[in-house]
Design a protein around this motif. Structure first.
Motif, PDB file in Angstrom:
ATOM      1  N   CYS A 295       0.807  -1.227   0.000  1.00 52.12           N
ATOM      2  CA  CYS A 295       0.000   0.000   0.000  1.00 52.12           C
ATOM      3  C   CYS A 295       0.834   1.269   0.000  1.00 52.12           C
ATOM      4  O   CYS A 295       0.311   2.362  -0.214  1.00 52.12           O
ATOM      5  CB  CYS A 295      -0.965   0.013   1.187  1.00 52.12           C
ATOM      6  N   GLY A 296       2.144   1.160   0.278  1.00 52.46           N
ATOM      7  CA  GLY A 296       3.025   2.325   0.237  1.00 52.46           C
ATOM      8  C   GLY A 296       3.020   3.169   1.485  1.00 52.46           C
ATOM      9  O   GLY A 296       3.758   4.158   1.553  1.00 52.46           O
ATOM     10  N   ARG A 297       2.216   2.819   2.505  1.00 49.43           N
ATOM     11  CA  ARG A 297       2.174   3.618   3.729  1.00 49.43           C
ATOM     12  C   ARG A 297       3.461   3.446   4.530  1.00 49.43           C
ATOM     13  O   ARG A 297       4.059   2.375   4.556  1.00 49.43           O
ATOM     14  CB  ARG A 297       0.987   3.212   4.606  1.00 49.43           C
ATOM     15  N   SER A 298       3.859   4.516   5.199  1.00 46.23           N
ATOM     16  CA  SER A 298       5.023   4.460   6.090  1.00 46.23           C
ATOM     17  C   SER A 298       4.595   3.963   7.461  1.00 46.23           C
ATOM     18  O   SER A 298       3.556   4.383   7.990  1.00 46.23           O
ATOM     19  CB  SER A 298       5.668   5.846   6.214  1.00 46.23           C
ATOM     20  N   ALA A 299       5.402   3.067   8.037  1.00 42.16           N
ATOM     21  CA  ALA A 299       5.109   2.536   9.375  1.00 42.16           C
ATOM     22  C   ALA A 299       5.917   3.332  10.388  1.00 42.16           C
ATOM     23  O   ALA A 299       6.976   2.902  10.859  1.00 42.16           O
ATOM     24  CB  ALA A 299       5.436   1.049   9.439  1.00 42.16           C
ATOM     25  N   MET A 300       5.415   4.523  10.748  1.00 43.58           N
ATOM     26  CA  MET A 300       6.160   5.442  11.608  1.00 43.58           C
ATOM     27  C   MET A 300       6.375   4.867  13.004  1.00 43.58           C
ATOM     28  O   MET A 300       7.454   4.998  13.580  1.00 43.58           O
ATOM     29  CB  MET A 300       5.417   6.776  11.699  1.00 43.58           C
ATOM     30  N   SER A 301       5.364   4.243  13.552  1.00 50.59           N
ATOM     31  CA  SER A 301       5.477   3.722  14.922  1.00 50.59           C
ATOM     32  C   SER A 301       5.154   2.232  14.926  1.00 50.59           C
ATOM     33  O   SER A 301       4.209   1.794  15.567  1.00 50.59           O
ATOM     34  CB  SER A 301       4.528   4.487  15.860  1.00 50.59           C
ATOM     35  N   TRP A 302       5.969   1.483  14.201  1.00 51.01           N
ATOM     36  CA  TRP A 302       5.703   0.048  14.056  1.00 51.01           C
ATOM     37  C   TRP A 302       6.007  -0.684  15.359  1.00 51.01           C
ATOM     38  O   TRP A 302       6.990  -0.394  16.058  1.00 51.01           O
ATOM     39  CB  TRP A 302       6.568  -0.516  12.926  1.00 51.01           C
ATOM     40  N   THR A 303       5.145  -1.640  15.672  1.00 54.41           N
ATOM     41  CA  THR A 303       5.331  -2.493  16.848  1.00 54.41           C
ATOM     42  C   THR A 303       5.083  -3.933  16.438  1.00 54.41           C
ATOM     43  O   THR A 303       4.089  -4.232  15.765  1.00 54.41           O
ATOM     44  CB  THR A 303       4.358  -2.102  17.975  1.00 54.41           C
ATOM     45  N   CYS A 304       5.955  -4.817  16.855  1.00 52.95           N
ATOM     46  CA  CYS A 304       5.801  -6.233  16.516  1.00 52.95           C
ATOM     47  C   CYS A 304       4.578  -6.797  17.245  1.00 52.95           C
ATOM     48  O   CYS A 304       4.485  -6.681  18.474  1.00 52.95           O
ATOM     49  CB  CYS A 304       7.052  -7.012  16.903  1.00 52.95           C
TER      50      CYS A 304
END
Length: 662
Positions: A415-424
């Motif tokens: 989708c091209g979205r940035s995962a600014m605050s990614w959490t596993c």
């Protein structure tokens, strides 16, 4: 009752129930132009509208009182549908349980009025002549294959293992330029065919391959005798090239997969380069592979058929095994110097470039460029959690995350979205690590390892076709390797172990093809290092025995009844439609055993079944499947007013499916 002139018309429609010839009366004003092969518009009574079509033939003069609709108009007086092309489209469609109009939609470009007027106003092409210098060059190139010239003249079906080396062009418009030895060989075969007053059709996967053959042909055949067929052409240019193939004067057609249908006159040769490339597999319905279309065309029009490649596909090897295709061997076998590189004692097993390959690259960089093949483009195509090593997925669409550069915010590949605050989601860690290296990250790492050496990246976003002979590290993804002047001083094939992990029946076959094509770019005697791969596929590359590997693959697939030992058709639709098609198939072909049909099993929101059948029963199987498709399409027609709406077409069939996922 006065006699009526009747035209038998193939309607251009995706509806399977319209895949037959319809009779129409030819009005008096159209008698002169309504010839077989021309485009027409005809009324379709069931739809209450006018549709496009082609006159296939003139029917018998009709003096009965049966009602016949009249042709609405003749769109163009040019007969674009030749009898041979219709016969090929009909046979290809029947073999794939599809419609002839779907094949013709690929074969005949959309009409462009300006291009058509320009063609009608131009002079008729004359018989091309090939000068003695070009003939001599072609004879020299074909000399390593002593039986090739006679096989082409006799119209044989042949398989050739192309020479794994570069060829420097001498004379012609590209004097001093290097092209693949295979490109020079196919160009020479086409020149040999044209000199005999016959046409040649050369089919290649993409524009990079086409450019190499075009360079070999430039200046050696008249410009008007070379017809380019490319999906990137503008519509007028493509239609103009198609019209040129309709002329009586022979020509050389050079293009991608749909060029196999080019209606040239006096066909003398069809040549396919690298038939294992997925780009030669048609994704549009009915999905006829260029290899199968070429085999059908050779049966219809005779002429020679050549399959050439650095490797041998299992499909072609099966044809050789049954005696349908003959292998043409060179007088002298040429093989690259392939080294199976492994980590030495004291080295880390995780080392991406072993010391042997590293030393070969350092030595070659003293005066030549070095090719490094990697599996993926980008910087870090795969990210994983730094704690639990689970793949990092997008929180919005669950797509895989990747990093464009060191320290960059991860982004989703879907989708091209940035995962600014990614959490596993598994261990709640917020840190990730790069689990793979793409072309750009590999270039960065090698640039630090070889300071002062220029680094060139060639992949889908940074396409490079040629590099000079100066020292350089060329990092390329598979299939995007540039040609180096004089050849590469060393070739290093990385990520082979990762490539082989792909979930694909033919992945080992594909890997061998990718590695062999890269190895053919090396300079004579230059080392080719295959890193981290062992087993039969590695031995086949090291000993350059790709045909033997294809034979072994066939032997292993035979007891498993996997293609190309058998043919496979996929049925997809709602449960009732698929069950009805399978029941009709078992009744039509009682020789199918219980293991011939796999499924049906749930697939997305429908069900899917696979049918495995041998080549001898192919006609009966495809006829039954096609009848089921037509039956379901008739049931899904728009109901009369006041009746409930019926569901849409509930059955789809694909024959010779490229993958066998159930």
């Amino acid at each position: 009752m006065t006699a009526r002139s009747v035209a038998r018309v193939l309607i251009d429609s995706p509806l399977p129930q319209l895949d037959r010839l319809f009779d129409y009366e030819i009005p008096r004003e159209f008698l002169e132009d309504a010839r077989p092969g021309v485009r027409v518009k005809v009324p379709l009574r069931s739809a209450g509208r006018v549709v496009d079509g082609y006159i296939v033939e003139h029917g018998d003069t009709d003096d009965s009182d049966r009602p016949l609709s009249e042709l609405d108009c003749v769109v163009s007086p040019i007969p674009v549908l030749t009898p041979e092309l219709y016969a090929l489209a009909r046979r290809a469609a029947d073999r794939a349980a599809g419609s002839a109009s779907d094949i013709l939609r690929l074969a005949i470009p959309k009409r462009m009025v300006r291009a058509e007027r320009a063609w009608l106003a131009s002079e008729v092409p004359t018989l091309p002549t090939v000068d003695s210098a070009s003939l001599s060059w072609a004879a020299d190139v074909m000399a390593p294959f002593p039986r090739l010239g006679s096989a082409i003249q006799d119209g044989e079906r042949m398989a050739i293992d192309a020479p794994p080396r570069l060829c420097r062009l001498v004379g012609g418009a590209h004097d001093g330029e290097d092209v693949g030895g295979w490109a020079a060989l196919l160009a020479a075969a086409a020149i040999h065919t044209l000199a005999r007053g016959k046409s040649a059709v050369i089919v290649v996967p993409d524009h990079r391959d086409r450019a190499q053959i075009e360079a070999a042909l430039a200046g050696r055949v008249p410009e008007y005798a070379l017809v380019r067929h490319d999906a990137a052409q503008s519509s007028p240019a493509r239609y103009g090239a198609f019209l040129r193939t309709l002329a009586d004067a022979p020509c050389i057609v050079l293009g991608n997969r749909s060029s196999v249908y080019s209606p040239v006159s006096s066909l003398g040769l069809i040549a396919l380069w690298d038939d294992g490339d997925s780009l030669l597999s048609e994704p549009l319905s009915p999905g006829v592979h260029a290899r199968d279309a070429a085999l059908l065309r050779q049966e219809i029009e005779s002429g020679a058929l050549m399959f050439a490649g650095h490797t041998r596909t299992t499909d072609v090897e099966r044809l050789i095994a049954v005696g349908w295709v003959r292998e043409i061997a060179p007088a002298k076998r040429i093989t690259p110097k392939v080294v199976l590189s492994a980590t030495r004692e004291g080295e880390s097993r995780g080392a991406r470039v072993p010391s042997a390959a590293f030393a070969a690259a350092r030595e070659a960089l003293s005066d030549k460029p070095v090719l490094v093949q990697v599996s993926r483009p980008g910087y870090a195509p795969v990210l994983v959690c730094a704690e639990c090593r689970h793949p990092a997925r997008c929180p919005h669409c669950s797509g895989p995350l990747h990093a464009a550069r060191q320290g960059a915010v991860p982004a989703c590949s879907w989708c091209g979205r940035s995962a600014m605050s990614w959490t596993c989601p598994d261990c709640t860690s917020t840190r990730f690590r790069m689990a793979s290296s793409g072309s750009e990250r590999t270039a960065d790492d090698l640039g630090r390892a070889f300071p002062g050496v220029r680094v060139i990246v060639s992949d889908g976003e940074h396409l490079v076709t040629h590099v000079d002979s100066r020292p350089a590290l060329v990092v390329a993804t598979r299939g995007a390797e540039p040609i180096a002047a004089g050849g590469y001083g060393a070739v290093i094939l990385l990520d082979g172990d990762k490539m082989l992990l792909a979930d694909d029946l033919r992945i080992a076959e594909s890997c061998l093809r990718w590695w062999s094509n890269a190895a053919a770019l090396a300079a004579p005697g230059a080392p080719v290092h295959l890193v981290g791969v062992a087993g039969p596929v590695a031995r086949a590359l090291a000993t350059w025995t790709q045909p033997a590997y294809a034979r072994n693959e066939l032997n292993e697939r035979a007891p498993l009844r996997m293609p190309p030992v058998v043919r496979v058709a996929a049925l997809e639709g709602d449960r009732r439609a698929v069950d009805a098609a399978i029941a009709a198939l078992r009744e039509a072909v009682p020789t199918l055993d219980e293991l011939a049909i796999l499924g049906p099993l749930p697939h997305d929101q429908t069900v899917r079944a696979l049918v495995r059948f041998d080549y001898a029963s192919g006609a009966k199987v495809t006829e039954s499947l096609r009848a089921s498709v037509v039956s379901q399409a008739m049931k899904s027609r728009k109901p009369p007013k006041g009746r409930p709406t019926r569901p849409g077409n509930t059955l789809r069939v694909r024959v010779d499916v490229p993958d066998l996922e159930l």
